[in-house]
Design a protein around this motif. Structure first.
Motif, mmCIF file in Angstrom:
data_model
loop_
_atom_site.group_PDB
_atom_site.id
_atom_site.type_symbol
_atom_site.label_atom_id
_atom_site.label_comp_id
_atom_site.label_asym_id
_atom_site.label_seq_id
_atom_site.Cartn_x
_atom_site.Cartn_y
_atom_site.Cartn_z
ATOM 1 N N VAL A 68 0.869 -1.174 0.000
ATOM 2 C CA VAL A 68 0.000 0.000 0.000
ATOM 3 C C VAL A 68 0.905 1.222 0.000
ATOM 4 N N SER A 69 0.845 2.012 -1.055
ATOM 5 C CA SER A 69 1.740 3.158 -1.179
ATOM 6 C C SER A 69 0.934 4.439 -1.311
ATOM 7 N N PHE A 70 1.223 5.391 -0.424
ATOM 8 C CA PHE A 70 0.558 6.687 -0.455
ATOM 9 C C PHE A 70 1.430 7.772 -1.083
ATOM 10 N N ASP A 209 3.418 2.134 2.797
ATOM 11 C CA ASP A 209 4.424 3.135 2.452
ATOM 12 C C ASP A 209 3.867 4.536 2.680
ATOM 13 N N GLN A 210 4.455 5.244 3.630
ATOM 14 C CA GLN A 210 4.150 6.648 3.937
ATOM 15 C C GLN A 210 2.676 6.898 4.259
ATOM 16 N N THR A 246 6.703 2.562 6.423
ATOM 17 C CA THR A 246 7.692 3.615 6.236
ATOM 18 C C THR A 246 7.067 4.954 6.606
ATOM 19 N N VAL A 247 7.834 5.792 7.291
ATOM 20 C CA VAL A 247 7.377 7.115 7.706
ATOM 21 C C VAL A 247 8.515 8.108 7.527
ATOM 22 N N SER A 248 8.165 9.378 7.514
ATOM 23 C CA SER A 248 9.160 10.447 7.413
ATOM 24 C C SER A 248 9.566 10.891 8.810
#
Length: 346
Positions: A68-70, A209-210, A246-248
């Motif tokens: 899942v990618s944002f 993802d993000q 994954t996060v910033s």
């Protein structure tokens, strides 16, 4: 294919076999993104090379991945995976991989403007509102190539990335996203014949993802904060074998919200810091990517640190016999898609 091994030996113990019900958090910054590490998780799960076989995974367990990618689209992931020798389109057709698109249509509104009425000029005839009576037409043979033949499956037409759409506010909107993601998970679990399902246990790795993009794009105005995002992620974890997120973690998003900051943090900085730190406390493993403290270098792309998360004590027994230890290494991204991971001074 890259010249280096797709799975660097130093990283292989940390990404090959995530523990059941575990959460792995990958934090990245602007100059050191984590998409290459996400691809290694996918490769370690789906590749069939003999050296990737893990004795801890039963042979009757079938491993699959839902991504899942944002922040990145399908074309990006498909192209980057092909550089590693992974054909995501083929894996998707074989029901081993599913992509959920959280970028292209997340906030799109499907509205169609109503047609404006045609003005009637003075002296002109009014537009016809009924069709003239005509004789029944004869049978017209269909043109080849426009419609599928009778009895032909249209699964290949309908298959493809699952788009996410944000609708509503608060937990109601997040529940809608969760249902769409779990629909893709259930689709992977249910594929195959009945006999295969009885013999093979499907193990799904969920990669998100993000998801902090949703937090940044909505915020308190739509009733979404760090606690709501944390509960949403926890709900997804309950339906899969393991989860990677994954996060910033850039300095303005994390450190400006600390008590030692010289200025008042913004609501986004406060929510982002709470979401990232809360996720790290619930994670079993935290992988941090950051830039070199001394600046850019020709042969070093960044620093990778692997540490235990807040949930490590709950799963430490599962790693008693594995060579797992906290460590910090350097990595170098090559032009062919390969990556070299090495210790300081090597």
């Amino acid at each position: 294919m890259p010249s280096q091994a797709v799975l660097p030996p130093l990283l292989k113990p940390y990404i090959s076999s995530p523990s059941p019900s575990s959460l792995t958090v990958i934090s990245s910054v602007l100059g050191a993104t984590g998409n290459w590490l996400v691809l290694r998780f996918i490769y370690a799960t789906l590749a069939t090379a003999p050296y990737l076989h893990d004795a801890s995974i039963p042979r009757n367990e079938k491993r699959k991945v839902v991504l899942v990618s944002f922040l990145r689209g399908w074309d990006f992931w498909r192209g980057e995976a092909k550089r590693l020798g992974l054909d995501l389109t083929r894996l998707q057709d074989k029901s081993q991989f599913a992509f959920v698109d959280g970028l292209s249509e997340l906030f799109s509104v499907s509205t169609r403007p109503a047609p404006s009425p045609t003005p009637v000029l003075p002296g002109s005839a009014a537009p016809r509102t009924t069709l003239p009576v005509r004789s029944a037409p004869g049978v017209v043979p269909p043109r080849s190539g426009l419609h599928p033949a009778l009895g032909t499956s249209t699964a290949s037409i309908n298959d493809g990335p699952t788009p996410l759409r944000f609708s509503g506010r608060g937990t109601t909107a997040l529940d809608g996203l969760e249902r769409d993601i779990l629909r893709a998970v259930d689709r992977l679990k249910s594929t195959g014949s009945k006999d295969q399902e009885e013999q093979e246990e499907v193990s799904v790795l969920l990669i998100v993802d993000q998801p902090d993009l949703v937090l940044a794009a909505t915020g308190p105005a739509l009733g979404i904060g760090a606690s709501e995002m944390g509960e949403w992620l926890l709900g997804l974890q309950q339906h899969v074998h393991s989860t990677v997120m994954t996060v910033s973690a850039d300095t303005p998003l994390i450190h400006n919200a600390s008590t030692f900051a010289s200025q008042q943090p913004s609501p986004l900085e406060t929510a982002q810091a709470a979401f990232v730190t809360g996720s790290a406390h619930r994670a079993e493993t935290v992988i941090q990517l950051r830039n070199l403290e001394t600046g850019a270098a020709k042969d070093v792309s960044g620093v990778l640190r692997i540490s235990k998360g807040g949930a490590w004590e709950e799963s430490c027994d599962q790693h008693a016999d594995s060579p797992w230890e906290e460590r910090e290494v350097l990595y170098f991204m090559q032009r062919d898609g390969g990556v070299r991971v090495f210790g300081r001074g090597e």
